[in-house]
Design an enzyme around this catalytic site. Structure first.
Site, PDB file in Angstrom:
ATOM      1  N   CYS A 152      -3.939   8.328  -7.592  1.00 33.56           N
ATOM      2  CA  CYS A 152      -5.022   8.238  -6.616  1.00 33.56           C
ATOM      3  C   CYS A 152      -6.010   9.366  -6.891  1.00 33.56           C
ATOM      4  CB  CYS A 152      -4.468   8.349  -5.202  1.00 33.56           C
ATOM      5  SG  CYS A 152      -5.750   8.234  -3.926  1.00 33.56           S
ATOM      6  N   ASN A 174      -5.366   2.975 -12.563  1.00 31.00           N
ATOM      7  CA  ASN A 174      -5.853   3.130 -11.203  1.00 31.00           C
ATOM      8  C   ASN A 174      -7.375   3.273 -11.294  1.00 31.00           C
ATOM      9  OD1 ASN A 174      -6.081   3.665  -8.403  1.00 31.00           O
ATOM     10  ND2 ASN A 174      -4.144   4.774  -8.405  1.00 31.00           N
ATOM     11  N   THR A 175      -8.019   3.515 -10.174  1.00 32.50           N
ATOM     12  CA  THR A 175      -9.475   3.552 -10.144  1.00 32.50           C
ATOM     13  C   THR A 175     -10.042   4.760 -10.889  1.00 32.50           C
ATOM     14  OG1 THR A 175      -9.317   4.614  -7.976  1.00 32.50           O
ATOM     15  CG2 THR A 175      -9.680   2.231  -8.035  1.00 32.50           C
ATOM     16  N   LYS A 177       2.414   4.738 -12.137  1.00 31.67           N
ATOM     17  CA  LYS A 177       1.023   4.283 -12.168  1.00 31.67           C
ATOM     18  C   LYS A 177       0.125   5.384 -12.719  1.00 31.67           C
ATOM     19  CE  LYS A 177      -2.330   1.744  -9.352  1.00 31.67           C
ATOM     20  NZ  LYS A 177      -2.580   1.152  -8.012  1.00 31.67           N
ATOM     21  N   ASN A 205     -14.194   2.977  -3.582  1.00 36.46           N
ATOM     22  CA  ASN A 205     -13.530   3.240  -2.315  1.00 36.46           C
ATOM     23  C   ASN A 205     -13.195   4.720  -2.195  1.00 36.46           C
ATOM     24  OD1 ASN A 205     -10.341   3.832  -2.301  1.00 36.46           O
ATOM     25  ND2 ASN A 205     -10.844   2.640  -4.144  1.00 36.46           N
ATOM     26  N   LYS A 235       0.847  -1.186   0.000  1.00 37.49           N
ATOM     27  CA  LYS A 235       0.000   0.000   0.000  1.00 37.49           C
ATOM     28  C   LYS A 235       0.889   1.245   0.000  1.00 37.49           C
ATOM     29  CE  LYS A 235      -4.164   1.892   2.124  1.00 37.49           C
ATOM     30  NZ  LYS A 235      -5.096   1.863   3.271  1.00 37.49           N
ATOM     31  N   PHE A 241       0.899   8.103  -9.170  1.00 38.65           N
ATOM     32  CA  PHE A 241       0.543   9.369  -9.802  1.00 38.65           C
ATOM     33  C   PHE A 241      -0.949   9.398 -10.136  1.00 38.65           C
ATOM     34  CE2 PHE A 241       5.088   9.313 -11.553  1.00 38.65           C
ATOM     35  CZ  PHE A 241       5.542  10.275 -10.675  1.00 38.65           C
TER      36      PHE A 241
END
Length: 426
Positions: A190, A255-256, A228, A128, A92, A188
């Protein structure tokens, strides 16, 4: 960027019935050039597929990597991942000042396939609003070191994020490398919470900032660096190109996806609901898989056309729950496949299913290694204009070859036998 040394293989049985090769994860001294051989099986020959991969000099027993998030949040769960047989673990995300990270509960919300949101409906989406690690950096570093001492042949990747501060990035890199981690993944991407501090997607969405920060990182890092990527951008190839041009050995995507999971029609409040309020968060799970495939395909095509002669890597992320999901990413050019939400839903033992199903796919097509089919499907993507041209040409060719007579008026006396024969099926 990394100075790479020799590798050995050991054989470890995951259970009483079978063994899986776990290569010693040293760093191979082959520079940037990928070394590999395509070995195709002859017709009818039985092949036992080899799932091992070498990515930026890092050898893994299979291409399945724990994605950064709750499944890599502490020593206990990362140890479990290694014991279950995951090819690698990305911890994490950590930063220098964990005390600034304040998580809330509840922090997740689910989307189910049932139209009425029945609790029995299949989970297809997961949101999330969780932030990066809230554990002290010293604690995480101690656990990184312990894991590398206990699993020296396994790949441990540190996910890191910092504010727009060169000295902070340099300190975080130095301190992580002292633990013996094998590589970095730079967060890079979130989409929630952290951009408010000019972190995460705030950097990944700004190519000028990204270029500068990548330059800082790669000036000091001595192990491979993956950047990322955020999907919350018009053209994901632009930041990917910047990261590779500034020295990163690879990119991870996606990523999300920024989302609002839904509104509770009884309370009229958004989900996940924290004291009656919520905030947009990151969307993952099965529903994002087609979007992730498109983003990975675009990055892979860019890498092939612009960096084809260099040993850059691509780690694919997005809705992986089956070996078939992983095969699709590899067919588009991915070297590794990350799983995060899938582990949260199905547990760490999911890796055994993924490996088994991927091997089944490989046997079906007589592939003996991951390299045998990596990137195979990329050539079948083109523009819509070209699709129109191809279809028009196919129609023209079909019309040019008449099969049988089109109408009773087409019968002739001279060619009667031949005309009859043209309509016989056997």
């Amino acid at each position: 960027m990394a100075s790479l040394g020799l590798a050995q293989r050991i054989r470890i049985g995951l259970d009483g019935n079978s063994g899986v090769e776990f290569p010693m994860m040293g760093r191979l001294n082959f520079g940037k050039k990928r070394v590999g051989f395509r070995v195709m099986a002859s017709e009818g020959q039985s092949v036992e597929p080899d799932l091992s991969v070498t990515v930026n000099g890092l050898k893994m027993p299979n291409p399945f990597v724990i994605g950064s998030g709750p499944p890599g949040t502490n020593y206990t769960v990362m140890k479990r991942a290694f014991d279950e047989g995951w090819g690698g673990v990305i911890a994490k995300t950590v930063s220098l000042e964990a005390d600034k990270v304040k998580n809330v509960t509840p922090r997740y919300a689910k989307l189910r396939a049932d139209a009425n949101g029945s609790a029995k409906g299949q989970i297809i989406g997961w949101q999330n609003i969780e932030l990066i690690s809230d554990r002290p950096l010293e604690t995480m570093l101690k656990e990184f070191k312990q894991l590398k001492e206990e699993y020296p042949d396994r790949i441990l990747i540190a996910s890191i994020m910092e504010e727009y501060n060169k000295a902070a990035w340099e300190e975080l890199i130095y301190r992580c490398e002292e633990t013996g981690i094998d590589a970095f993944e730079i967060n890079f991407s979130c989409p929630h919470g952290m951009p408010e501090r000019r972190m995460g997607a705030a950097v990944g969405q700004d190519c000028d900032l990204l270029e500068e920060v990548c330059r800082w990182i790669n000036a000091v890092a001595t192990v491979p660096v993956w950047a990322k990527m955020t999907p919350n951008i018009t053209d994901i190839t632009k930041p990917a190109r910047v990261a590779l041009n500034q020295g990163c050995e690879g990119v991870s995507a996606i990523n999300t996806i920024m989302s609002v999971m839904g509104i509770n029609l009884d309370t009229l409040r958004p989900e996940p609901c924290v004291e009656g309020y919520s905030t947009p968060g990151g969307y993952s799970s099965k529903a994002v898989h087609p979007i992730a495939l498109a983003k990975v395909m675009n990055i892979a095509r860019m890498m092939k056309s612009e960096f084809g002669d260099k040993d850059y890597s691509l780690s694919a992320i997005g809705g992986v729950e089956t070996g078939g999901d992983a095969a699709e990413f590899i067919l588009l050019g991915a070297d590794t496949v990350q799983v995060c939400t899938g582990v949260m839903m199905h547990g760490y033992g999911l890796v055994k299913t993924l490996c088994s199903e991927l091997k089944d796919f490989m046997r079906k097509h007589n592939f003996s290694s991951i390299e045998d089919f990596r990137g195979t499907s990329l050539e079948y993507f083109t523009t819509h204009t070209d699709l129109v041209r191809r279809q028009q040409e196919a129609i023209r060719q079909r019309k040019a070859v008449k099969k049988g007579l089109q109408s009773d008026k087409d019968w002739t006396g001279d060619g009667f036998v031949q005309e009859t024969e043209s309509m016989v099926s056997n």
